[in-house]
Design an enzyme around this catalytic site. Sequence first.
Site, PDB file in Angstrom:
ATOM      1  N   LYS A  24       1.620  11.126  -0.926  1.00 29.96           N
ATOM      2  CA  LYS A  24       0.365  11.864  -1.024  1.00 29.96           C
ATOM      3  C   LYS A  24       0.602  12.780   0.004  1.00 29.96           C
ATOM      4  CE  LYS A  24      -3.039   8.551  -2.608  1.00 29.96           C
ATOM      5  NZ  LYS A  24      -4.476   8.140  -1.754  1.00 29.96           N
ATOM      6  N   ARG A  58       5.587  -2.083  -4.939  1.00 31.84           N
ATOM      7  CA  ARG A  58       5.442  -0.679  -4.902  1.00 31.84           C
ATOM      8  C   ARG A  58       6.036  -0.533  -6.365  1.00 31.84           C
ATOM      9  NH1 ARG A  58       3.404   3.564  -2.331  1.00 31.84           N
ATOM     10  NH2 ARG A  58       1.851   2.196  -1.291  1.00 31.84           N
ATOM     11  N   GLU A 113      -7.664   5.749  -2.951  1.00 28.25           N
ATOM     12  CA  GLU A 113      -8.545   6.390  -1.663  1.00 28.25           C
ATOM     13  C   GLU A 113      -8.383   7.964  -2.577  1.00 28.25           C
ATOM     14  OE1 GLU A 113      -6.532   6.344   2.097  1.00 28.25           O
ATOM     15  OE2 GLU A 113      -8.027   8.034   3.145  1.00 28.25           O
TER      16      GLU A 113
HETATM   17  P1  ATP Z   1      -0.616   7.474   0.660  1.00 23.00           P
HETATM   18  O1  ATP Z   1      -0.233   5.998   1.110  1.00 23.00           O
HETATM   19  O2  ATP Z   1       0.595   8.074   0.668  1.00 23.00           O
HETATM   20  O3  ATP Z   1      -2.240   7.911   0.860  1.00 23.00           O
HETATM   21  P2  ATP Z   1      -2.301   4.920  -0.897  1.00 23.00           P
HETATM   22  O4  ATP Z   1      -0.651   4.796  -2.054  1.00 23.00           O
HETATM   23  O5  ATP Z   1      -1.946   4.136  -0.227  1.00 23.00           O
HETATM   24  O6  ATP Z   1      -1.264   6.483  -0.856  1.00 23.00           O
HETATM   25  P3  ATP Z   1      -4.142   5.066  -2.154  1.00 23.00           P
HETATM   26  O7  ATP Z   1      -4.974   5.706  -2.806  1.00 23.00           O
HETATM   27  O8  ATP Z   1      -4.387   3.919  -1.486  1.00 23.00           O
HETATM   28  O9  ATP Z   1      -2.862   5.837  -2.078  1.00 23.00           O
HETATM   29  O10 ATP Z   1      -3.882   3.868  -3.574  1.00 23.00           O
HETATM   30  C1  ATP Z   1      -3.997   3.011  -4.238  1.00 23.00           C
HETATM   31  C2  ATP Z   1      -4.632   1.727  -4.854  1.00 23.00           C
HETATM   32  O11 ATP Z   1      -3.054   2.282  -5.571  1.00 23.00           O
HETATM   33  C3  ATP Z   1      -3.788   0.796  -3.539  1.00 23.00           C
HETATM   34  O12 ATP Z   1      -3.955  -0.027  -4.292  1.00 23.00           O
HETATM   35  C4  ATP Z   1      -2.181   0.750  -4.081  1.00 23.00           C
HETATM   36  O13 ATP Z   1      -1.525  -0.066  -3.537  1.00 23.00           O
HETATM   37  C5  ATP Z   1      -1.821   1.156  -4.985  1.00 23.00           C
HETATM   38  N1  ATP Z   1      -0.320   2.161  -5.223  1.00 23.00           N
HETATM   39  C6  ATP Z   1      -0.138   3.438  -4.262  1.00 23.00           C
HETATM   40  N2  ATP Z   1       0.945   3.879  -5.214  1.00 23.00           N
HETATM   41  C7  ATP Z   1       1.554   2.522  -5.384  1.00 23.00           C
HETATM   42  C8  ATP Z   1       3.160   2.499  -6.008  1.00 23.00           C
HETATM   43  N3  ATP Z   1       4.121   3.469  -6.300  1.00 23.00           N
HETATM   44  N4  ATP Z   1       2.863   1.087  -6.825  1.00 23.00           N
HETATM   45  C9  ATP Z   1       2.274   0.601  -7.063  1.00 23.00           C
HETATM   46  N5  ATP Z   1       0.829   0.134  -6.644  1.00 23.00           N
HETATM   47  C10 ATP Z   1       0.536   1.536  -5.827  1.00 23.00           C
HETATM   48 MG    MG Z   2      -3.190   4.505   1.356  1.00 28.86          MG
END
Ligand code: ATP
Ligand code: MG
Length: 558
Positions: A271, A261, A36
Amino acid sequence: MNNDQTPNVSNFIRNIVKRDIESGKHDKIVTRFPPEPNGHLHIGHAKSICLNFGIAAEFGGATNLRFDDTNPLKESEDFARAIMHDVRWLGFEWNELRHASDYFQQLYEYAVHLISNGKAYVDSQDAEAMRSSRGTLKEAGTNSPFRDRTVEENLDLFERMKNGEFADGKHVLRARIDMASPNMNLRDPAIYRIRKVSHHRTGGQWNIYPMYDWAHGISDAIEGITHSLCTLEFEDHRPLYDWFLENIPAQCHPQQIEFARGNLDFTVMSKRKLRQLVEEEYVNGWDDPRMPTIAGLRRRGYTARSIRTFWKEAGVSKAESIIPMGVLENAIRNDMNENAPRLMAVLDPVKVVLTNYPEGESEILEAASHPQKPEMGSRSVPLGREIWIERGDFMEDPPRKFFRLRPGGEVRLRNAFIIQCNDVIKDSEGKVAEIHCEYDPDSRSGLPGASRKVKGTIHWVSVAHGVRAEIRLYDRLFNTANPLADKQRDYLEFLNPESLKIIMDAVVEPAVNDAQPGEFFQFERVGYFCVDPYSSSSAQPVLNRTVSLRDSWAKLNR
Ligand code: ATP
Ligand code: MG
């Protein structure tokens, strides 16, 4: 594409993909990385990037970069650009660049399709009523009084939602699944809401925006994704992912697979928190070298290769775990130990005068750039009558096991010769101002006396030739392994006050002047450093400490 040599470690998703190729289920696999654009990528995202791009590359498939831009309020093109830069910097190139917003029209039409089949309805309860009728984990929810609206009425209302006839929150479109499902995600989830805001790509075209679950699976299907990899919190959403795809005329049905994760200790990764650290100026921007963002790690001196190796060695599984920060630090330490040219730098200088060295003269020594890698060549190290050494490498009255310089004692100057201390000059406050030594000309590298052994070797920089530099000593951002563990306290209380120390008057040997932004070095006996890509200039070099030579936290936290 990168060609890292790290052997493959346990990765259950790779095994699934391998099987699917071997069995002929798929000729070609397609994965996607779906961020995102509402912030910068962090080291956790790098796990997903390495996994999605790495597996596709290994099996001759393709990976799309898809911006999951369904929430116009928090997203921006600037974030999107930064994300693209980071993905490329990590060493990956996408097959196609897509946006969930590319599919807004198709998503809308699929919603109309659901309504037409009696599988979605416009709910006009207010948010509070909707919440309370959802039930709990123990209790079933109750049906909305609007659940049995006719198809015609639903189609009409939904179209008017789209046309902007209603205010935000007045209606939502919900899937008509099962208000009694034990899986809360299947209790008639919202699929569209009214948001009369402009979108950074579609402008004012839409008054309704799709919810994440609706947009996500359909986007996967439109792109022909074969394996949709996501983190474990989406496991409970998988039945919904599948329900949506079964109830629309989708071109294909990707397989959602969840993995744990990537977590690290001594930092935070959400974030929202990273944004708070930036906005409230606890750090100097998203690329502050203490941040776990890709931009921060890059500025800190991390190589893309070290990050890829780190995630490859961590493997991929369904078991939640927290990786010690020391493991990440080791990844860059190993990389730099192997690849960083050596230089000498003195962080806390005190002057040494070589009293038997001819006044006004100087010489150039050739020193290997890397002790084990002759192919890395050598550098010219100038030497004169006056040199800087570390204040801490001299003690007037040292304990028995101190093998560096002391009155009357001998020490070898790295890459040069042995010196002996004859006199100590102090300033009016009793602080050591100058140390007088004699050097032993026969002990030079290359001469017969070069083999003469003394117990200590210290680094040094010529006073006449050394370059003044600003050194930023970075350390961990938090001083406790899990800053979120104590629910009674704010995680900001655990910020490490020592996470940045700035030294303005360090001296570095002049070879540093040839360095490009981002280039890295081992300062012998001191640590690994890189040239700051933004603040550094040849007039005033700025060097960031990437990592110390040894893990100084390991013993503290056992
Ligand atoms: P937030 O919830 O803080 O906004 P997010 O992890 O949902 O962050 P996204 O931009 O939606 O952020 O993440 C993009 C991709 O990265 C998604 O497929 C998510 O599953 C993956 N991702 C995010 N954080 C991790 C992590 N710590 N380990 C592995 N994959 C991750
Ligand atoms: Mg997200």
